[in-house]
Motif scaffolding. Structure first.
Motif, PDB file in Angstrom:
ATOM      1  N   LEU A 165       0.798  -1.291  -0.079  1.00 26.85           N
ATOM      2  CA  LEU A 165       0.040  -0.029  -0.228  1.00 26.85           C
ATOM      3  C   LEU A 165       0.915   1.204   0.183  1.00 26.85           C
TER       4      LEU A 165
ATOM      5  N   HIS B 155       3.675   1.689  -1.182  1.00 28.20           N
ATOM      6  CA  HIS B 155       4.658   1.606  -2.328  1.00 28.20           C
ATOM      7  C   HIS B 155       3.758   1.761  -3.746  1.00 28.20           C
ATOM      8  N   ASP B 156       2.542   1.322  -3.484  1.00 29.69           N
ATOM      9  CA  ASP B 156       1.936   1.148  -4.605  1.00 29.69           C
ATOM     10  C   ASP B 156       2.142   0.133  -5.620  1.00 29.69           C
ATOM     11  N   CYS B 157       2.622  -1.003  -5.084  1.00 33.27           N
ATOM     12  CA  CYS B 157       3.188  -2.170  -6.104  1.00 33.27           C
ATOM     13  C   CYS B 157       2.614  -3.389  -6.046  1.00 33.27           C
TER      14      CYS B 157
ATOM     15  N   GLN C 292      -5.039  -8.164   0.240  1.00 31.20           N
ATOM     16  CA  GLN C 292      -5.910  -7.123   0.138  1.00 31.20           C
ATOM     17  C   GLN C 292      -6.912  -7.094   1.245  1.00 31.20           C
TER      18      GLN C 292
ATOM     19  N   TRP D 262      -8.598  -4.126   2.799  1.00 30.34           N
ATOM     20  CA  TRP D 262      -8.317  -2.731   1.906  1.00 30.34           C
ATOM     21  C   TRP D 262      -9.603  -2.239   1.645  1.00 30.34           C
TER      22      TRP D 262
ATOM     23  N   ARG E  23     -10.131   0.053  -1.521  1.00 22.38           N
ATOM     24  CA  ARG E  23      -9.136   0.099  -2.323  1.00 22.38           C
ATOM     25  C   ARG E  23      -8.536  -1.317  -3.083  1.00 22.38           C
TER      26      ARG E  23
ATOM     27  N   ASP F  98      -8.437  -4.063  -5.434  1.00 26.87           N
ATOM     28  CA  ASP F  98      -8.024  -4.374  -6.714  1.00 26.87           C
ATOM     29  C   ASP F  98      -9.006  -5.595  -7.185  1.00 26.87           C
TER      30      ASP F  98
END
Length: 91
Positions: A16, A18-20, A44, A47, A50, A52
């Motif tokens: 989260l 580092h958005d990776c 996740q 999350w 958020r 995905d």
């Protein structure tokens, strides 16, 4: 499994920050070790919006044929968690 779930929390926080997810997550889903795959499936959790859903779908489809209890439990846990935010998608 408790230590695996603890590791998931650390890794999820890193992802989260580092958005990776797309770089780190799939590596876990393809692992030969079931515990590493379990982490990939449950990354996740918590999350909420958020999450995905495409990644979640990939995680489930990649592991749905594995009859291992802990893999199936991870899939159920991920679906139950996401159903609180997007019940239609989970259905």
């Amino acid at each position: 499994w408790d230590s695996v779930n603890a590791w998931r929390k650390v890794l999820a926080a890193y992802i989260l920050t580092h958005d990776c997810l797309q770089q780190v997550g799939p590596v876990h889903l393809r692992a030969t070790d079931k515990w590493v795959r379990r982490v990939g499936i449950t990354l996740q959790l918590g999350w909420k919006e958020r999450t995905d859903s495409q990644y979640l779908q990939t995680a489930i489809l990649a592991n749905q044929g594995d009859e291992d209890f802990f893999i199936q439990k991870a899939i159920g846990w991920a679906l139950r968690d996401y159903s609180k935010v997007n019940p239609e998608w989970v259905r």
